[in-house]
Design an enzyme around this catalytic site. Structure first.
Site, mmCIF file in Angstrom:
data_model
loop_
_atom_site.group_PDB
_atom_site.id
_atom_site.type_symbol
_atom_site.label_atom_id
_atom_site.label_comp_id
_atom_site.label_asym_id
_atom_site.label_seq_id
_atom_site.Cartn_x
_atom_site.Cartn_y
_atom_site.Cartn_z
ATOM 1 N N ASP A 156 65.796 -41.006 15.379
ATOM 2 C CA ASP A 156 65.882 -40.010 16.224
ATOM 3 C C ASP A 156 64.584 -39.672 17.283
ATOM 4 O O ASP A 156 64.602 -39.409 18.201
ATOM 5 C CB ASP A 156 66.305 -38.663 15.461
ATOM 6 C CG ASP A 156 65.523 -38.520 14.136
ATOM 7 O OD1 ASP A 156 64.689 -39.293 13.992
ATOM 8 O OD2 ASP A 156 65.783 -37.510 13.548
ATOM 9 N N ALA A 192 63.087 -34.195 18.656
ATOM 10 C CA ALA A 192 62.911 -34.124 20.265
ATOM 11 C C ALA A 192 61.535 -33.290 20.500
ATOM 12 O O ALA A 192 60.731 -33.394 21.255
ATOM 13 C CB ALA A 192 64.181 -33.460 20.795
ATOM 14 N N GLY A 251 73.018 -30.870 15.242
ATOM 15 C CA GLY A 251 72.747 -32.321 15.037
ATOM 16 C C GLY A 251 72.262 -33.179 15.919
ATOM 17 O O GLY A 251 72.472 -34.306 15.760
ATOM 18 N N GLY A 303 69.480 -33.522 16.972
ATOM 19 C CA GLY A 303 67.973 -34.030 16.391
ATOM 20 C C GLY A 303 67.032 -33.303 17.364
ATOM 21 O O GLY A 303 65.815 -33.593 18.089
ATOM 22 N N SER A 304 66.959 -31.575 17.271
ATOM 23 C CA SER A 304 66.192 -31.010 17.859
ATOM 24 C C SER A 304 64.740 -31.019 17.249
ATOM 25 O O SER A 304 63.724 -31.097 17.960
ATOM 26 C CB SER A 304 66.502 -29.309 17.714
ATOM 27 O OG SER A 304 66.679 -29.004 16.464
ATOM 28 N N SER A 305 64.551 -31.364 15.981
ATOM 29 C CA SER A 305 63.249 -31.321 15.388
ATOM 30 C C SER A 305 62.435 -32.414 15.941
ATOM 31 O O SER A 305 61.253 -32.367 16.204
ATOM 32 C CB SER A 305 63.246 -31.419 14.037
ATOM 33 O OG SER A 305 63.959 -30.675 13.300
#
Ligand code: MEV
Length: 327
Positions: free
Chosen positions: A159, A118, A112, A114-116
């Site tokens: 994010d 980033a 969680g 925020g890989s998407s």
């Protein structure tokens, strides 16, 4: 004359929401800090009109589409954000040469962090560098936010802003306010529940509650707004005691929205029983991570481990998206 580039590597940070989760979707403020775990994206120009992705962390191996195929709806999850962004980028800034993209993440997409967002921001920045398109932070934000909305349908964009600006920011959607807060030394403890939360499902469950009980839920958001305003001052004053107490108040309001979980509550209780200043879930809830502020971080970390949590040793207030190399 600008030199012609053939390859650019960028990186963007993950994030942790400190205050204002969920309320931010409805126009209220939140406070988010960027963390020192990053996603790296290398983009290489190719002389054909194709889009190729290698993303080993999410199981994507040599995925290729022609420009004409970019709009297709059968995109695997691991490339959806990148493809949506590239499609939108080409709409705004048409190109004849394509790209080959490689991503590498320092953290799991399960946390969680925020890989998407980033990866989307790092790719957006790399495209701008490579094709020599000048966008300021707000323009880059809107490009990336459109891509995220195209894939995910919901989200405040906090994010994305965190990945772009870095540091710790006070944010209102859709980047109508982005205010950097000088809060470098936040004594943060982070515990992972081991459970991957589904943000979309949780955001929709709050929307449904709001539909059924509009006044009650609006009142909860207004209280979250009040404490977020107080937290903004407390963080800048480095008044961790007050900021912690506000976190705990924020957690009880999130519990009223029914987005906490037993695992999150166990870790939050463990932190509070071990003299944390305060603790709460971070992000959508339902799993992912909790955050605490504490003087004696090691004691709180030991308590989290004892309760089955995984301590994530991340530093807050990390720098935003940046170019790592170009050639
Ligand atoms: C999820 O990480 C945070 C939410 O506030 C959703 C959003 O702001 O997009 C629940």
């Amino acid at each position: 004359m600008l030199e012609k580039l053939s390859q650019v590597t960028t990186s963007a940070p993950g994030k942790l929401m400190l205050f204002g989760d969920h309320a931010v979707v409805y126009g209220y403020p939140c406070i988010v800090t960027a963390i020192d775990e990053r996603i790296n994206v290398t983009v290489t120009k190719v002389d054909v009109a194709t889009f190729t992705v290698q993303a080993p962390d999410v199981g994507v191996d040599n995925y290729t589409r022609t420009f004409a195929e970019l709009k297709a709806g059968d995109t695997p999850k691991g490339v959806a954000f990148l493809q949506a962004l590239f499609y939108l980028f080409l709409e705004g800034f048409p190109q004849s040469e394509g790209v080959s993209v490689t991503t590498q993440s320092e953290f799991s997409s399960n946390f969680g962090f925020g890989s998407s967002s980033a990866v989307t921001v790092a790719f957006g920045k790399a495209l701008c560098e490579l094709y020599q398109v000048e966008l300021d932070n707000f323009e880059l934000f809107h490009l990336c936010y459109q891509a995220v909305l195209a894939v995910q349908g919901v989200g405040s964009g906090f994010d994305i802003a965190s990945a772009i600006w870095g540091g710790t920011i006070y944010y209102k959607t859709p980047a109508s306010v982005v205010e950097p807060l000088a809060a470098e030394e936040i004594p943060l403890v982070v515990g992972y529940t081991g459970i991957k939360a589904d943000t979309g499902t949780l955001v929709r469950s709050v929307a449904e509650k709001k539909r059924q009980h509009p006044e009650e839920i609006e009142a909860v958001f207004q209280q979250i707004e009040k404490l977020t305003e107080l937290a903004r001052t407390a963080l800048m004053d480095e008044d961790w005691q007050t900021a912690g107490e506000l976190m705990t108040q924020n957690q009880s309001l999130l519990a009223q929205l029914e987005v906490s979980s037993q695992e999150l509550d166990n870790l939050i209780d463990a932190a509070m029983e071990n003299e944390a200043f305060g603790a709460k879930l971070s992000g959508a809830g339902g799993g992912d991570c909790m955050v605490a502020l504490a003087e004696e971080r090691a004691t709180v970390e030991a308590a989290l481990t004892q309760k089955g949590g995984e301590v994530m040793r991340v530093k807050p207030h990390a720098s935003g998206v940046r170019v790592e190399s170009r050639s």
